[in-house]
Design a protein around this motif. Structure first.
Motif, mmCIF file in Angstrom:
data_model
loop_
_atom_site.group_PDB
_atom_site.id
_atom_site.type_symbol
_atom_site.label_atom_id
_atom_site.label_comp_id
_atom_site.label_asym_id
_atom_site.label_seq_id
_atom_site.Cartn_x
_atom_site.Cartn_y
_atom_site.Cartn_z
ATOM 1 N N PHE A 94 47.818 53.810 53.793
ATOM 2 C CA PHE A 94 47.505 53.238 52.481
ATOM 3 C C PHE A 94 46.017 53.448 52.195
ATOM 4 O O PHE A 94 45.151 53.007 52.952
ATOM 5 C CB PHE A 94 47.842 51.752 52.459
ATOM 6 N N ILE A 95 45.746 54.117 51.081
ATOM 7 C CA ILE A 95 44.383 54.426 50.676
ATOM 8 C C ILE A 95 44.200 53.995 49.220
ATOM 9 O O ILE A 95 45.075 54.214 48.388
ATOM 10 C CB ILE A 95 44.099 55.946 50.788
ATOM 11 N N ASP A 96 43.048 53.401 48.919
ATOM 12 C CA ASP A 96 42.758 53.023 47.532
ATOM 13 C C ASP A 96 42.243 54.226 46.755
ATOM 14 O O ASP A 96 41.768 55.211 47.338
ATOM 15 C CB ASP A 96 41.736 51.889 47.494
ATOM 16 N N SER A 97 42.294 54.113 45.438
ATOM 17 C CA SER A 97 41.967 55.268 44.594
ATOM 18 C C SER A 97 40.482 55.428 44.310
ATOM 19 O O SER A 97 40.081 56.402 43.677
ATOM 20 C CB SER A 97 42.718 55.161 43.259
ATOM 21 N N ASP A 98 39.640 54.482 44.767
ATOM 22 C CA ASP A 98 38.206 54.566 44.474
ATOM 23 C C ASP A 98 37.383 54.916 45.715
ATOM 24 O O ASP A 98 36.237 54.488 45.855
ATOM 25 C CB ASP A 98 37.711 53.252 43.868
ATOM 26 N N VAL A 99 37.983 55.692 46.628
ATOM 27 C CA VAL A 99 37.282 56.097 47.844
ATOM 28 C C VAL A 99 37.308 57.617 47.983
ATOM 29 O O VAL A 99 38.049 58.304 47.278
ATOM 30 C CB VAL A 99 37.892 55.454 49.110
ATOM 31 N N VAL A 100 36.502 58.121 48.917
ATOM 32 C CA VAL A 100 36.527 59.522 49.309
ATOM 33 C C VAL A 100 36.826 59.573 50.795
ATOM 34 O O VAL A 100 36.243 58.820 51.584
ATOM 35 C CB VAL A 100 35.179 60.219 49.018
ATOM 36 N N ILE A 162 42.700 44.653 55.892
ATOM 37 C CA ILE A 162 42.699 44.932 54.463
ATOM 38 C C ILE A 162 43.503 46.210 54.248
ATOM 39 O O ILE A 162 43.682 46.997 55.176
ATOM 40 C CB ILE A 162 41.265 45.080 53.930
ATOM 41 N N THR A 163 43.971 46.445 53.036
ATOM 42 C CA THR A 163 44.939 47.518 52.843
ATOM 43 C C THR A 163 44.294 48.881 52.614
ATOM 44 O O THR A 163 44.925 49.896 52.854
ATOM 45 C CB THR A 163 45.887 47.187 51.671
ATOM 46 N N ASN A 164 43.062 48.926 52.147
ATOM 47 C CA ASN A 164 42.423 50.237 52.038
ATOM 48 C C ASN A 164 42.187 50.811 53.427
ATOM 49 O O ASN A 164 41.675 50.124 54.312
ATOM 50 C CB ASN A 164 41.088 50.140 51.303
ATOM 51 N N ASN A 165 42.581 52.079 53.620
ATOM 52 C CA ASN A 165 42.379 52.769 54.886
ATOM 53 C C ASN A 165 43.141 52.076 56.015
ATOM 54 O O ASN A 165 42.618 51.872 57.108
ATOM 55 C CB ASN A 165 40.884 52.856 55.212
ATOM 56 N N ASP A 190 48.415 39.922 49.932
ATOM 57 C CA ASP A 190 49.569 40.560 50.555
ATOM 58 C C ASP A 190 49.190 41.341 51.799
ATOM 59 O O ASP A 190 50.012 41.460 52.723
ATOM 60 C CB ASP A 190 50.258 41.495 49.554
ATOM 61 N N ASP A 191 47.960 41.869 51.870
ATOM 62 C CA ASP A 191 47.558 42.594 53.068
ATOM 63 C C ASP A 191 47.393 41.634 54.246
ATOM 64 O O ASP A 191 47.811 41.946 55.369
ATOM 65 C CB ASP A 191 46.268 43.393 52.837
#
Length: 384
Positions: A94-100, A162-165, A190-191
């Motif tokens: 799971f990756i968020d859309s505001d990262v590189v 947390i859900t990012n990365n 939810d994470d």
């Protein structure tokens, strides 16, 4: 027995998004480079709820960078669940859309599952914030709201994630169930709840500090973002604890539990003294207690940031921390929980033990401050 996580088993990367076409394009470009270097099969599933031009831009980015695009509801939890429904491979990322995405991220996640003597159900990567930080970013940084994004660097295993990365074994995800999508708000909480279910199964959440995403400061650098996060994050603790009552445990009280009642007591005493014509010693005590607490808070902030901090930034950070705590208390009170000011969400004994020493130091400093104010008030009362 779970199947080992390997490159050959493949990875499904799930990206929920909404109205972030420019950020998403940069993110998908970095993922495309990472997938090109990865030796196993992979797929990217973007779940979007944008409209009009934003939607058209996202469609073009997905086509350009070989990503599957799905229509999702305006709810991040449901988007992630929908992405999992369409995923094909053994590892969910799971990756968020505001990262590189930094090179080597996928392989670093896979390595995190190879830990001798433990069974790993999920792996938390590292998120580093990049870009120019403006006024509100400095406030967010001082508030501590961003601290959890670097947990993968601090600890070998995580009590929660947390859900990012974040990667999760597909078989584990299917066994424990989906992200809870009945919580209030469109995202948040939810994470924590999902990662608790992983740990409750006796599985570990491993850290993968070499799996790095670079998060833009842009999405934090405005007051609305801080107002929204402090409300959602504070309130959602009560909903997670309501779903899992065993998480609601006694914790060492924060300073305000002692400072606010004493300040009010001193202020009332000072007001009564003033109306009777006596010197308002109590008002001095109230002012002194607040002043000493503020000085200590400023000194700690300067030490942690290895330099002087902007007092205005710090004052606003204190406000946002107070706002978080207010919504946390309100959430628990709304569910009829008793004494939330001395209770909190505790995932395991390691989490509780880890806070003992810093909390003990914090309370020691506070009680010394209170004792000093009392002594000064006694001296003043006799002199005046």
């Amino acid at each position: 027995m779970s199947v080992p996580i390997t490159a050959e088993g493949g990875v499904s990367i799930i990206v929920p998004t909404w109205n972030r076409s420019e950020l998403l394009d940069v993110m998908l470009a970095s993922l495309f480079r990472e997938r090109s270097a990865f030796t196993g099969p992979s797929e990217v599933i973007v779940v979007d709820s944008s409209e009009d031009e934003e939607r058209r831009n996202i469609e073009a980015s997905c086509k350009r960078y070989d990503a599957i695009l799905l229509d999702g509801e305006q709810n991040v939890r449901k988007k992630r669940n929908l992405g999992v429904d369409h995923a094909r491979y053994a590892l969910l990322l799971f990756i968020d859309s505001d990262v590189v995405v930094e090179p080597g991220l996928i392989q670093a996640h896979i390595r995190a599952y190879d830990r001798p003597g433990v069974v790993v159900g999920a792996a938390q990567g590292l998120t580093e914030f990049v870009g120019k930080g403006g006024f509100w970013w400095h406030v967010a940084e001082l508030s501590g709201l961003t601290d959890s994004f670097s947990n993968a660097r601090k600890y070998p295993f995580q009590s929660w994630s947390i859900t990012n990365n974040l990667s999760v074994r597909r078989d584990v995800f299917e066994r424990i169930g989906r992200f809870c999508d009945t919580f209030p708000f469109r995202l948040g909480g939810d994470d924590l709840e999902m990662s608790y279910r992983i740990a409750h199964e006796g599985l570990m959440i491993a850290s993968a500090p070499e799996a790095i995403t670079l998060h833009t400061k842009e999405t934090w650098d405005n007051p609305h973002a801080l107002l929204d996060r402090t409300k959602r994050w504070g309130f959602m603790e009560s909903r997670v604890c309501d779903l899992h009552p065993e998480l609601y445990k006694f914790v060492i009280p924060k300073n305000y539990v002692f400072v606010l009642p004493l300040t009010a007591l001193f202020a009332i005493a000072g007001a009564l003294q003033a109306t009777s014509g006596s010197p308002a010693v109590g008002l001095y005590g109230a002012a002194a207690l607040i002043a000493l607490w503020a000085i200590e808070r400023y000194a700690i902030a300067c030490r942690q940031n290895t330099g002087l901090v902007n007092p205005v930034h710090l004052l606003l950070a204190v406000f946002f921390n107070a706002r978080y705590e207010a919504f946390r208390l309100a959430g628990h009170f709304s569910l009829g929980k008793r004494a939330p000011e001395v209770h909190g969400m505790v995932f395991n004994r390691y989490m509780a033990l880890g806070s003992l020493k810093p909390d003990a130091r914090r309370l020691k400093r506070l009680f010394i401050t209170i004792a000093f104010v009392f002594m000064c008030m006694v001296v003043l009362a006799r002199v005046l």
